[in-house]
Motif scaffolding. Structure first.
Motif, PDB file in Angstrom:
ATOM      1  N   ASN A 114      -0.411   3.803  -2.786  1.00 34.46           N
ATOM      2  CA  ASN A 114      -1.397   3.179  -3.654  1.00 34.46           C
ATOM      3  C   ASN A 114      -2.714   2.984  -2.919  1.00 34.46           C
ATOM      4  O   ASN A 114      -3.256   1.875  -2.865  1.00 34.46           O
ATOM      5  CB  ASN A 114      -0.860   1.832  -4.155  1.00 34.46           C
ATOM      6  CG  ASN A 114       0.472   1.964  -4.851  1.00 34.46           C
ATOM      7  OD1 ASN A 114       0.619   2.746  -5.778  1.00 34.46           O
ATOM      8  ND2 ASN A 114       1.473   1.221  -4.380  1.00 34.46           N
ATOM      9  N   ALA A 115      -3.228   4.064  -2.326  1.00 39.00           N
ATOM     10  CA  ALA A 115      -4.423   3.930  -1.505  1.00 39.00           C
ATOM     11  C   ALA A 115      -4.963   5.294  -1.135  1.00 39.00           C
ATOM     12  O   ALA A 115      -4.306   6.311  -1.291  1.00 39.00           O
ATOM     13  CB  ALA A 115      -4.089   3.153  -0.230  1.00 39.00           C
ATOM     14  N   ARG A 142      -0.792  -4.083   2.768  1.00 41.97           N
ATOM     15  CA  ARG A 142      -2.211  -3.839   3.047  1.00 41.97           C
ATOM     16  C   ARG A 142      -2.631  -4.563   4.319  1.00 41.97           C
ATOM     17  O   ARG A 142      -2.358  -5.739   4.505  1.00 41.97           O
ATOM     18  CB  ARG A 142      -3.057  -4.282   1.859  1.00 41.97           C
ATOM     19  CG  ARG A 142      -2.788  -3.449   0.627  1.00 41.97           C
ATOM     20  CD  ARG A 142      -3.635  -3.828  -0.565  1.00 41.97           C
ATOM     21  NE  ARG A 142      -3.230  -3.020  -1.715  1.00 41.97           N
ATOM     22  CZ  ARG A 142      -3.683  -1.797  -1.990  1.00 41.97           C
ATOM     23  NH1 ARG A 142      -4.597  -1.280  -1.195  1.00 41.97           N
ATOM     24  NH2 ARG A 142      -3.257  -1.125  -3.037  1.00 41.97           N
ATOM     25  N   ASP A 168      -8.031   3.519   3.406  1.00 39.38           N
ATOM     26  CA  ASP A 168      -7.171   2.352   3.239  1.00 39.38           C
ATOM     27  C   ASP A 168      -5.973   2.442   4.175  1.00 39.38           C
ATOM     28  O   ASP A 168      -5.468   1.435   4.655  1.00 39.38           O
ATOM     29  CB  ASP A 168      -6.674   2.261   1.788  1.00 39.38           C
ATOM     30  CG  ASP A 168      -7.816   2.122   0.797  1.00 39.38           C
ATOM     31  OD1 ASP A 168      -8.673   1.257   1.019  1.00 39.38           O
ATOM     32  OD2 ASP A 168      -7.854   2.889  -0.175  1.00 39.38           O
ATOM     33  N   LEU A 169      -5.518   3.674   4.417  1.00 41.97           N
ATOM     34  CA  LEU A 169      -4.377   3.917   5.304  1.00 41.97           C
ATOM     35  C   LEU A 169      -4.735   5.028   6.271  1.00 41.97           C
ATOM     36  O   LEU A 169      -5.099   6.135   5.859  1.00 41.97           O
ATOM     37  CB  LEU A 169      -3.136   4.310   4.495  1.00 41.97           C
ATOM     38  CG  LEU A 169      -1.916   4.793   5.304  1.00 41.97           C
ATOM     39  CD1 LEU A 169      -1.448   3.710   6.263  1.00 41.97           C
ATOM     40  CD2 LEU A 169      -0.794   5.224   4.371  1.00 41.97           C
ATOM     41  N   ILE A 192       0.826  -1.199   0.000  1.00 41.92           N
ATOM     42  CA  ILE A 192       0.000   0.000   0.000  1.00 41.92           C
ATOM     43  C   ILE A 192       0.865   1.255   0.000  1.00 41.92           C
ATOM     44  O   ILE A 192       0.459   2.320  -0.467  1.00 41.92           O
ATOM     45  CB  ILE A 192      -0.952  -0.024   1.224  1.00 41.92           C
ATOM     46  CG1 ILE A 192      -2.102   0.959   1.013  1.00 41.92           C
ATOM     47  CG2 ILE A 192      -0.224   0.282   2.512  1.00 41.92           C
ATOM     48  CD1 ILE A 192      -3.193   0.810   2.055  1.00 41.92           C
ATOM     49  N   SER A 241      -8.128  -1.600   7.505  1.00 42.50           N
ATOM     50  CA  SER A 241      -7.258  -0.491   7.116  1.00 42.50           C
ATOM     51  C   SER A 241      -5.831  -0.747   7.581  1.00 42.50           C
ATOM     52  O   SER A 241      -5.589  -1.386   8.595  1.00 42.50           O
ATOM     53  CB  SER A 241      -7.749   0.824   7.741  1.00 42.50           C
ATOM     54  OG  SER A 241      -9.003   1.191   7.236  1.00 42.50           O
ATOM     55  N   SER A 242      -4.880  -0.213   6.815  1.00 42.40           N
ATOM     56  CA  SER A 242      -3.500  -0.191   7.272  1.00 42.40           C
ATOM     57  C   SER A 242      -3.335   0.983   8.229  1.00 42.40           C
ATOM     58  O   SER A 242      -4.102   1.950   8.187  1.00 42.40           O
ATOM     59  CB  SER A 242      -2.552  -0.044   6.080  1.00 42.40           C
ATOM     60  OG  SER A 242      -2.702  -1.110   5.181  1.00 42.40           O
TER      61      SER A 242
END
Length: 244
Positions: free
Chosen positions: A87-88, A52, A167-168, A4, A198-199
């Motif tokens: 990438n998120a 991820r 996502d993060l 991610i 989520s990260s």
């Protein structure tokens, strides 16, 4: 599916004034092209990968470079060198109340901060009850934000951020300074919901929190990564560092 987040050789330099700015210094700089500011490297050749769903805790002393690293990851500041591949969808909460307007009501700030966190109008409406319930500020919805305490600010910002479902999620000491009731509630959220996939990148001086919620830790000092790996191992190394 790749990581991610990937940082490669990331460095960040700031230039600091060493003396008061005077007309003489300004004219001399224009005439000679000399830059008398002091160069400070807040980050030096940082390599970091986040998969991820992975949760990483950043540890290190004050001024180690942790917050600068988070700002680079979120795109708030650009690195002097190196690359950042994100990438998120990322949401960050780095400073209390940033993005909120003190003269607006709590309700208006939920809508405003929710949009800053990347939520659409329909999403905010759909998650309004959850935000209000988690923050415990239902009776203050129509009160201006300036009437709330700093702990209430923190409750509101965290409640909105978690409902943005990024996502993060990037957090910088946000559980410090708030009331004990809310700290416990936020910790229960981490335990029970596991951030819903989520990260997480999380900084804290409370090593117990890092050990409790992060499977990986990164120790930063002087802008450099000193160690990274399983949380217990890195915290153990950090605890054995020379004092001073």
């Amino acid at each position: 599916m790749g990581p991610i987040l990937r940082l490669r050789g990331v460095s960040k330099m700031f230039r600091l004034e060493t003396e008061a700015r005077t007309m003489y210094r300004i004219i001399r700089k224009l005439a000679t092209g000399e830059d008398e500011r002091k160069s400070i490297w807040a980050l030096k050749d940082v390599d970091l990968t986040l998969d991820r769903g992975e949760k990483i805790g950043l540890i290190g002393g004050n001024g180690a470079g942790k917050t600068t690293l988070l700002r680079v990851i979120l795109g708030i500041i650009r690195p002097t060198a190196g690359t950042v591949e994100l990438n998120a969808k990322a949401t960050g909460f780095l400073s209390l109340g940033v993005g909120m307007e003190r003269d607006l009501s709590v309700l208006d700030n939920i809508n405003l901060f929710g949009m800053i966190m990347g939520m659409g109008k329909d999403q905010i409406t759909e998650r309004m009850d959850a935000i209000v319930e988690f923050s415990g500020l239902g009776e203050y919805l129509h009160s201006p934000l300036r009437d709330l305490s700093s702990g209430m600010y923190q409750r509101l910002a965290f409640s909105i951020a978690k409902e943005s479902r990024p996502d993060l999620l990037v957090l910088d000491e946000i559980l410090m300074g708030g009331d004990i009731w809310f700290q416990k509630k936020a910790l229960r959220f981490f335990e029970d919901n596991d951030l819903e996939g989520s990260s997480l990148i999380f900084t804290s001086h409370d090593l117990g929190l890092i050990e409790r919620f992060c499977e990986k830790a990164v120790w930063i000092e002087g802008g450099k990564i000193m160690a990274q790996g399983p949380t217990e191992e890195v915290i153990s190394m950090y605890g054995r560092r020379p004092e001073g």
